[in-house]
Design an enzyme around this catalytic site. Sequence first.
Site, PDB file in Angstrom:
ATOM      1  N   ASP A   1      -1.866   7.312  -3.993  1.00 59.80           N
ATOM      2  CA  ASP A   1      -0.435   7.498  -4.123  1.00 59.80           C
ATOM      3  C   ASP A   1      -0.098   7.430  -5.612  1.00 59.80           C
ATOM      4  OD1 ASP A   1       2.349   7.517  -3.439  1.00 59.80           O
ATOM      5  OD2 ASP A   1       2.377   5.345  -3.681  1.00 59.80           O
TER       6      ASP A   1
ATOM      7  N   ASP B   1       3.666   6.925  -7.162  1.00 58.63           N
ATOM      8  CA  ASP B   1       4.729   5.970  -7.500  1.00 58.63           C
ATOM      9  C   ASP B   1       4.337   4.557  -7.076  1.00 58.63           C
ATOM     10  OD1 ASP B   1       6.007   8.228  -8.283  1.00 58.63           O
ATOM     11  OD2 ASP B   1       7.634   8.120  -6.833  1.00 58.63           O
TER      12      ASP B   1
ATOM     13  N   GLU C   1       8.935   4.605 -10.017  1.00 59.64           N
ATOM     14  CA  GLU C   1       9.300   5.546  -8.961  1.00 59.64           C
ATOM     15  C   GLU C   1       9.992   6.718  -9.659  1.00 59.64           C
ATOM     16  OE1 GLU C   1       8.896   5.434  -5.588  1.00 59.64           O
ATOM     17  OE2 GLU C   1       7.840   3.514  -5.577  1.00 59.64           O
TER      18      GLU C   1
END
Length: 400
Positions: free
Chosen positions: A190, A192, A199
Site C-alpha cells: 500500500d 498512503d 495520505e
Amino acid sequence: MNTPRTTLLITLTGRDRPGVTSRLFGGLARYQLSVVDIEQVVIRGKLVLGVLLECDGPPDLTGIHAAVSALAADLGLEAEITTGSGSGSGSGSGSGSAGVGRLHVTLLGSPLTPAAITAIAGQIAASGANIDRIGRLAQRPVTCIELEVSGGDPALLREDLARVAVSQGIDVAVQRGGLHRRALRLIVMDVDSTLIQDEVIDLLAARAGCADEVARLTAAAMRGELDFAASLRDRVGLLAGLDAGVLEEVRGDLRLTAGARTLIGTLGGLGYKFGIVSGGFVQVIAPLAAELGIGYVAANELEIVSGKITGRLCGPVIDRAAKADALRRFAADAGVPLSQTVAVGDGANDLDMIAAAGLGIAFNAKQVVRDAADTSLSVPYLDAILYLLGISSDDVAAGA
C-alpha cells in the site's frame, strides 16, 4: 537394527580470539568423528562455541577430553564435554522429522525486554514446541531476535504468541522454516501511511480548503466503517475545481516512511520485484514509483480537464477487491506464484490483498488488519520487513 551411536557435545566459552574454531577441529582431526552440528555466537567479545559430534567407532573419550582441555587451557577458555547416544541430530535439520513443524519465530521490540522474551519462551514451551536456536537480526533502533522452533503447530502458535505480544507490547511473527521464506520474491505495498507517511488525498484537501471533511471520511473508510469506493468518490468530489498544478506540489511534499529506501534497495539487489497499489492517485505516485525503481503500479486516476481537477475519477476505483486483483496481476506478470508474494498494508481496503499473498503484513495498521494479517509490525521502520525475511541489519550493512 542399528546400534545407537555415541555423541559428544563440546562447548567452549570465554573471550573470543582468532583461530579458536580451526584449532579445535585440528585437535579433533586425529579421532574418528563426524560433525553433526556447529553453533557459534559472539556477544561483546564473549564466545560460545558448541560442536555436536558422532563417533564413527568406539570413542577415545580420554584422548578427546585431554585434547579439548589442553586447547581450552592454552586459549583461556572454559570447556565442557557431554556424551549421549542416538541419532545425534535431535531436532536439528538432519533429523528425519525436522521439517515437520519447523518454524521461525521473530521477535521485534523497542525495547525488547527480558520479561517479553520470558513470556514468549514460556508460551512456546507450554505449546509443546522447543527452541532449537536463537540469533540476533537487529539491535538498533529496533531489537530483533529470531528463534528456530521445532514441534509446534504454526496456526496455534501464531495465535498464542499474538496474545503474548499484545500484552508485552512487542511484535511477533511465526513463519514456516526452510526454503519457503527465502522464496518470497514479490513485495506489493500500500502507499498512503505505508510506503509514505502521508495520505495523498489529505494533502490535496488541505489545498482545496476541505481538509477536515476529507480527513473524517478517510479515517472512517480505513476503519472499514464506510464503503471505500463511495467514500473515495465523495472525497474526490470535494477537490473539484482545484488547479492540477497542485499535484506537482504534493509530489514534492511526500515523505517516505523510514527504512523504505533500505527495504527496496536491499531486496531489489537480491532480485525481488516490487509493486504498489493505492487508493490514491496515479498522477502523484507513479513518479515516486519510477524514482524508487518500483516496476508495478495500480492507483486511481483523477480526471483533469482544462488544467483543473473535475472531482471525478477516470476508470475503475482501486478498492479492496481491486488491490487483490492487482497483486495477482503483478505476480502473474512477474512469473511469481502467489505463495511467494508479500503484501503490506495498514487499512481495511488492504485486507483482500493481505489474505491473497503468501505472507500478509499489517504495518502500523488498524486493529481489523492486525487481526487478519499473518503478522504485524508496530515499529515505524519499513525495513523491519527485512527481518521477517531472515535478513539481518549486519547483512544490510555488509551489502551497502
